[in-house]
Design a protein around this motif. Structure first.
Motif, PDB file in Angstrom:
ATOM      1  N   ALA A   1      33.760  97.909 -48.668  1.00 31.15           N
ATOM      2  CA  ALA A   1      34.037  98.996 -47.792  1.00 31.15           C
ATOM      3  C   ALA A   1      35.668  99.157 -48.247  1.00 31.15           C
ATOM      4  CB  ALA A   1      33.792  98.959 -46.266  1.00 31.15           C
ATOM      5  N   THR A   2      36.160 100.001 -48.681  1.00 32.57           N
ATOM      6  CA  THR A   2      37.447 100.166 -48.865  1.00 32.57           C
ATOM      7  C   THR A   2      38.871 100.990 -47.988  1.00 32.57           C
ATOM      8  OG1 THR A   2      37.417 102.484 -49.750  1.00 32.57           O
ATOM      9  CG2 THR A   2      37.098 100.640 -51.303  1.00 32.57           C
ATOM     10  N   THR A   3      38.705 100.592 -46.389  1.00 28.19           N
ATOM     11  CA  THR A   3      39.776 101.378 -45.110  1.00 28.19           C
ATOM     12  C   THR A   3      39.926 100.439 -45.016  1.00 28.19           C
ATOM     13  OG1 THR A   3      40.168 102.549 -43.557  1.00 28.19           O
ATOM     14  CG2 THR A   3      37.609 101.562 -44.027  1.00 28.19           C
ATOM     15  N   TYR A   4      40.535 100.504 -44.003  1.00 29.71           N
ATOM     16  CA  TYR A   4      40.950  99.454 -42.761  1.00 29.71           C
ATOM     17  C   TYR A   4      40.370  98.194 -42.129  1.00 29.71           C
ATOM     18  CZ  TYR A   4      45.612 100.649 -44.047  1.00 29.71           C
ATOM     19  OH  TYR A   4      47.471 101.328 -44.334  1.00 29.71           O
ATOM     20  N   PRO A   5      40.616  96.378 -41.793  1.00 27.63           N
ATOM     21  CA  PRO A   5      39.027  96.082 -40.978  1.00 27.63           C
ATOM     22  C   PRO A   5      39.282  97.183 -40.105  1.00 27.63           C
ATOM     23  CG  PRO A   5      40.997  94.804 -42.210  1.00 27.63           C
ATOM     24  CD  PRO A   5      41.550  96.472 -42.730  1.00 27.63           C
ATOM     25  N   SER A   6      40.195  97.638 -39.447  1.00 21.87           N
ATOM     26  CA  SER A   6      40.095  97.955 -38.067  1.00 21.87           C
ATOM     27  C   SER A   6      39.019  99.522 -37.892  1.00 21.87           C
ATOM     28  CB  SER A   6      41.193  98.576 -37.094  1.00 21.87           C
ATOM     29  OG  SER A   6      41.968  99.219 -38.346  1.00 21.87           O
TER      30      SER A   6
ATOM     31  N   GLU B   1      39.773 109.279 -41.299  1.00 22.47           N
ATOM     32  CA  GLU B   1      38.531 109.759 -40.423  1.00 22.47           C
ATOM     33  C   GLU B   1      37.575 110.425 -41.547  1.00 22.47           C
ATOM     34  OE1 GLU B   1      40.524 112.971 -38.964  1.00 22.47           O
ATOM     35  OE2 GLU B   1      42.285 112.180 -37.576  1.00 22.47           O
ATOM     36  N   SER B   2      37.259 110.878 -42.578  1.00 20.04           N
ATOM     37  CA  SER B   2      36.529 111.544 -42.876  1.00 20.04           C
ATOM     38  C   SER B   2      35.402 110.325 -43.900  1.00 20.04           C
ATOM     39  CB  SER B   2      37.031 111.937 -44.389  1.00 20.04           C
ATOM     40  OG  SER B   2      37.217 111.293 -45.913  1.00 20.04           O
ATOM     41  N   TYR B   3      36.282 108.897 -44.340  1.00 12.96           N
ATOM     42  CA  TYR B   3      35.699 107.949 -44.780  1.00 12.96           C
ATOM     43  C   TYR B   3      34.744 107.223 -43.680  1.00 12.96           C
ATOM     44  CZ  TYR B   3      35.381 103.994 -48.144  1.00 12.96           C
ATOM     45  OH  TYR B   3      34.452 102.765 -48.747  1.00 12.96           O
TER      46      TYR B   3
END
Length: 674
Positions: free
Chosen positions: A414-419, A389-391
């Protein structure tokens, strides 16, 4: 444009006695597959490499050549027994770590206080046991130093390398102790090698002369020869092992160890540069203090030395906190984020700016590097899928917008999920996977149908970790691997064929973790395991080396690429336009030998090809034979075997791929390259 290459692969089970160079045209129960060059993609130069962070004593006690553990008493609490880790008294000296006297520098407030009893017979002093031993090698020059001061002691100090049973291999005499801190340097040049690593760094004084007195020591160092002779450099055997795989990317400094347990304990680039006396070190995330002797400049020099492109991870405003309770991770509020963005900009300027026109570039030059480093990739954070959420809400945009405005040529990962929807949209994203063998075999095709929309994957951490799909992060008795196994390496190779086959969307990959000290670790399995004296290259290491060293420039696309019907054979074909070599990389993850029948519509121009292969030395299928591993006690259970083979016909060939194996065939061909 490359002309069409057609090959038919037919997979059937055969015995180990099947002739591996018999030329044939068909097989009654063959599975027909094609490899064609009519749709090629360029293989990126960044495809294979390593993720790095100081875990398992991979830095301090590992790749970093420093031999003395707890050399400057960093990240410890003065007055506690734990503060004396790796230090021990000799003949009755009283040791303690104190901050009650001024430290060597403001960065190093702790010192070793050595008090001598009023009555002493013989020499007295202390020892450092190293990182669970010290290698003593004849012909090596060891460079040592320490700081010392005493208000009363003026006699000589003797430093030596000696065994735990008292055999002395080299000595040095230090004179001139005074009431002010002074740095003393010395060298050891052993004439004989120690039979094992049960050795210590020994410091002593004349007991009767020192009786009742106190002396303070700080910032010890003892380094053997280093890789390429770099000052404050790398341990040669580990460095050579990593370098010999020709890695093309080096992702650093982490990983969880970038994030820190708190904001204050994050990896701070500006505290890892300059003289080691000015580096305070930090409490690392993996259970031991980090000296940060292996700092930003050392990492960049190392990447240059091995020809790897750096992928720089920058802190993105979150620390791991209590790892078992992810929602408690502390996150920097949006209003407070700017100082950390500025810090990242300063770091990038330190790396890339001209020394004559930039304050940070001038500082880099002051520390010995005038020429800017090359830098293309910035990874914003690490595993931010745990705080999406913050990312997505503000952290990604804040960092990429500010840094991109200052450095428009940089590419962000980027380092979050692709979705996760990001603003601005990501073009490159880091994907991590630790899993069991089956996952990696199935995932050999996961990128085949990935949309070709300009976005690319960086597989920034991956490894087979377990034989148990439901507990891949569990303990050894529930399937967690102690060392990489042959079966695991074959499954990883299957996955790697998929990455290379789809290298238009997988622009880089990094195996993790890289290194493990067998005497202190928190993660298994690892690419290379070692102790103070030796190393063992794992089966996974050899797969990384085989795939990286044998690189084409263009993928020869296989058909059909998106089904699992060809399991347990997985492969990728490529052509090198510079050498005219065709490479066929094949993983056989099954329990039987399989033969592949190849048909070409071009001519092989050499009479011989070459093969490099890892497989089980056991010919008959036995329970557990494919879980065989290389260990420190048995380091060569599985090693690559190289051979040449004749090619009797220029347009067809067959080869038998042993059960649970990884093979790379190479041969010269004409008329394929553009």
């Amino acid at each position: 444009m490359a002309r069409v290459l057609t090959a038919v692969l037919a997979a059937v089970a055969v015995s180990s006695a099947f002739p591996r160079t018999e030329a044939v045209l068909t097989a009654p129960n063959a599975l027909d597959l094609r490899i064609t060059t009519n749709m090629t993609s360029v293989i990126p130069s960044t495809l294979y490499g390593y993720m790095w962070e100081d875990i398992n004593h991979s830095g301090d006690g590992g790749l970093y050549a420093e031999l003395l553990q707890n050399r400057a008493f960093q990240g410890v609490l003065p007055g506690t027994q734990n503060a004396l880790n790796a230090w021990q008294p000799y003949n009755g000296a009283r040791l303690s770590v104190t901050d009650k006297t001024s430290g060597v520098t403001s960065a190093l407030p702790n010192s070793l206080q050595v008090q001598f009893p009023k009555t002493v017979f013989g020499p007295i002093g202390f020892e450092n046991t190293g990182y669970w031993g010290i290698k003593v090698q004849a012909g090596w020059t060891y460079n040592g130093s320490f700081y010392a001061k005493s208000d009363t002691l003026t006699g000589c100090i003797t430093a030596s390398l000696r065994s735990t049973t008292g055999t002395t291999f080299a000595t040095a005499t230090i004179k001139g102790i005074s009431s002010e801190w002074q740095k003393f340097t010395f060298q050891f040049e052993p004439k004989t090698s120690a039979p094992d690593t049960n050795n210590v760094f020994h410091v002593e004084v004349n007991g009767p002369e020192a009786a009742g007195q106190t002396i303070y020591f700080g910032m010890f160092s003892l380094c053997p020869p280093t890789y390429l002779g770099r000052e404050n450099g790398m341990r040669i055997d580990l460095a050579e092992a990593l370098a010999s795989t020709r890695p093309s990317v080096w992702r650093f400094p982490g990983g969880n160890n970038l994030e820190g347990e708190s904001w204050a304990e994050r990896w701070k680039w500006n505290e890892t540069i300059g003289p080691i006396e000015n580096r305070p070190g930090r409490v690392g995330d993996w259970g031991y203090p980090n000296t940060d002797g292996l700092g930003l400049l050392e990492y960049l020099n190392w990447a240059e030395d091995i020809g790897a492109e750096p992928i720089l991870g920058i802190w993105s405003g979150t620390s791991i906190g209590n790892y078992s309770d992810l929602p408690t991770w502390p996150i920097v509020p949006e209003a407070d984020l700017q100082p950390y963005i500025d810090d990242a900009i300063n770091e990038i300027e330190f790396i890339t700016a001209d020394a004559n026109s930039s304050e940070w570039g001038a500082l880099r030059a002051k520390y010995g590097r005038v020429q800017p480093y090359q830098l293309r990739y910035i990874e914003v954070g690490n595993e931010d899928q745990f705080q999406p959420e913050s990312y997505a809400g503000y952290r990604w945009k804040a960092f990429t917008s500010a840094i991109g405005e200052r450095f428009p040529d940089l590419q962000f990962i980027a380092t979050t999920y692709p979705s996760t929807a990001l603003d601005p949209p990501y073009m490159k994203i880091d994907y991590h996977q630790y899993a069991d063998l089956t996952w990696f075999e199935n995932a050999a095709f996961m990128f085949d149908n990935y949309p070709r929309n300009g976005t690319q994957y960086f597989v920034g951490e991956y490894a087979v970790t377990s034989t148990n799909a439901s507990d891949y992060l569990g303990t050894l008795d529930t399937g967690r691997l102690a060392y990489p196994s042959l079966a695991g390496a074959a499954a990883e190779a299957a996955f790697m064929t998929g990455m290379e086959r789809n290298s238009d969307v997988v622009f880089a990959s990094a195996y993790a973790p890289s290194l493990q000290h067998i005497r202190s670790y928190s993660w298994t399995p690892d690419l290379i395991t070692y102790d103070a004296g030796g190393i063992v290259r794992s089966t996974s290491y050899y797969v990384q080396q085989m795939f990286s060293v044998n690189r084409g420039t263009h993928v020869l696309v296989t058909t059909p690429p998106s089904t699992n019907d060809t399991a347990p054979l997985y492969w990728v074909a490529s052509h090198n336009n510079e050498t005219n070599l065709v490479f066929l990389k094949v993983a056989n993850t099954g329990p039987d030998d399989l033969v592949a029948y190849l048909h070409f519509d071009f001519n092989v121009t050499s009479l011989f090809g070459t093969a490099v292969q890892i497989s089980s030395p056991v010919l008959s299928p036995l329970t557990g034979q494919f879980n065989i591993t290389n260990t420190l006690e048995e380091p060569e259970n599985i090693i690559p075997a190289s051979s040449s083979f004749s090619i009797p016909y220029p347009d067809r060939y067959n080869y038998t791929f042993p059960a649970t194996s990884v093979t790379i065939l190479a041969f010269e061909a004409a008329g394929i390259g553009s």
